[in-house]
Scaffold this motif. Sequence first.
Motif, PDB file in Angstrom:
ATOM      1  N   CYS A  66       0.842  -1.205   0.000  1.00 41.87           N
ATOM      2  CA  CYS A  66       0.000   0.000   0.000  1.00 41.87           C
ATOM      3  C   CYS A  66       0.872   1.249   0.000  1.00 41.87           C
ATOM      4  O   CYS A  66       1.863   1.331   0.723  1.00 41.87           O
ATOM      5  CB  CYS A  66      -0.911  -0.004   1.220  1.00 41.87           C
ATOM      6  SG  CYS A  66      -1.930   1.474   1.352  1.00 41.87           S
ATOM      7  N   CYS A  78      -4.364  -0.440   0.182  1.00 43.87           N
ATOM      8  CA  CYS A  78      -4.956  -1.565   0.909  1.00 43.87           C
ATOM      9  C   CYS A  78      -6.460  -1.415   0.823  1.00 43.87           C
ATOM     10  O   CYS A  78      -7.174  -2.318   0.425  1.00 43.87           O
ATOM     11  CB  CYS A  78      -4.469  -1.579   2.361  1.00 43.87           C
ATOM     12  SG  CYS A  78      -4.862  -0.109   3.327  1.00 43.87           S
ATOM     13  N   CYS A 110       1.335   2.970   6.578  1.00 51.88           N
ATOM     14  CA  CYS A 110       0.526   1.774   6.368  1.00 51.88           C
ATOM     15  C   CYS A 110       1.437   0.556   6.181  1.00 51.88           C
ATOM     16  O   CYS A 110       1.732  -0.139   7.128  1.00 51.88           O
ATOM     17  CB  CYS A 110      -0.415   1.953   5.179  1.00 51.88           C
ATOM     18  SG  CYS A 110      -1.463   0.498   4.909  1.00 51.88           S
ATOM     19  N   CYS A 127      -6.605   4.429   3.017  1.00 49.14           N
ATOM     20  CA  CYS A 127      -5.374   5.054   2.525  1.00 49.14           C
ATOM     21  C   CYS A 127      -5.598   5.838   1.231  1.00 49.14           C
ATOM     22  O   CYS A 127      -4.975   6.867   1.012  1.00 49.14           O
ATOM     23  CB  CYS A 127      -4.307   3.995   2.336  1.00 49.14           C
ATOM     24  SG  CYS A 127      -3.676   3.394   3.918  1.00 49.14           S
TER      25      CYS A 127
HETATM   26 ZN    ZN Z   1      -2.911   1.244   3.356  1.00 46.75          ZN
END
Ligand code: ZN
Length: 215
Positions: free
Chosen positions: A169, A190, A174, A195
């Motif tokens: 990601c 993700c 993250c 995100c």
């Molecule tokens: Zn993410």
Amino acid sequence: MTTDRTGGPSRASSLPLVASELAFDFTNTTSDRGGPSQLEHLREGRDVVLWARHAKVISDSDRDASLAAVEADADLAARLLAEALDLRDTIYRIGAAISRRQPPAEEDRMQLAAIHAHCLASARLSPFGDGFVWRWDASQTLSEAIRGPIALSALTVLTQQNLARIKQCEGDHCGWLFFDTTKNRLRRWCEMSVCGNRAKVRAFRQRHFEAKTVS
Ligand SMILES: [Zn+2]
């Protein structure tokens, strides 16, 4: 051991399973590894059991019996957690390297293969539908019953899948891994709703700021 720096409860039994591969869902039980916003959801043996049920690695009855077993045996719980984290972080390092188009370290490849071989030794090849599956008895070998299917998932990806689809990601703080099953292979996040949206907001603010400074 790393902890959730927010101090919140572990979400081992409710984390999004969005990686399209069991092995990568398992690596996504923590985020922002080593960073300021690290979240760790596997903090004790029972978290490993709860995640394994959440990801359908073990059954409801296995979960209940296993929770009772780790509750009663601190050594079992500690070993379960340590072995789970060792496998998880091995898979993570391999996946993260491949997502950067770098070769995974030989040490990690050897470790994954060794865990797989160890776990397979306590598995039975059992009939399933028209074919067969590996089955473990969680009441006898709990750690192997949880790690076996996860190691197998990682090895299946590595030996049979298009590695260009292994991605990390792009979101800040993250680091989740996923297997991109989209047709155009353009998946970047993700979860778009987490995100992806954060990145959009940041890009908007950046453009807005630049426009202001220019005018
Ligand atoms: Zn993410």
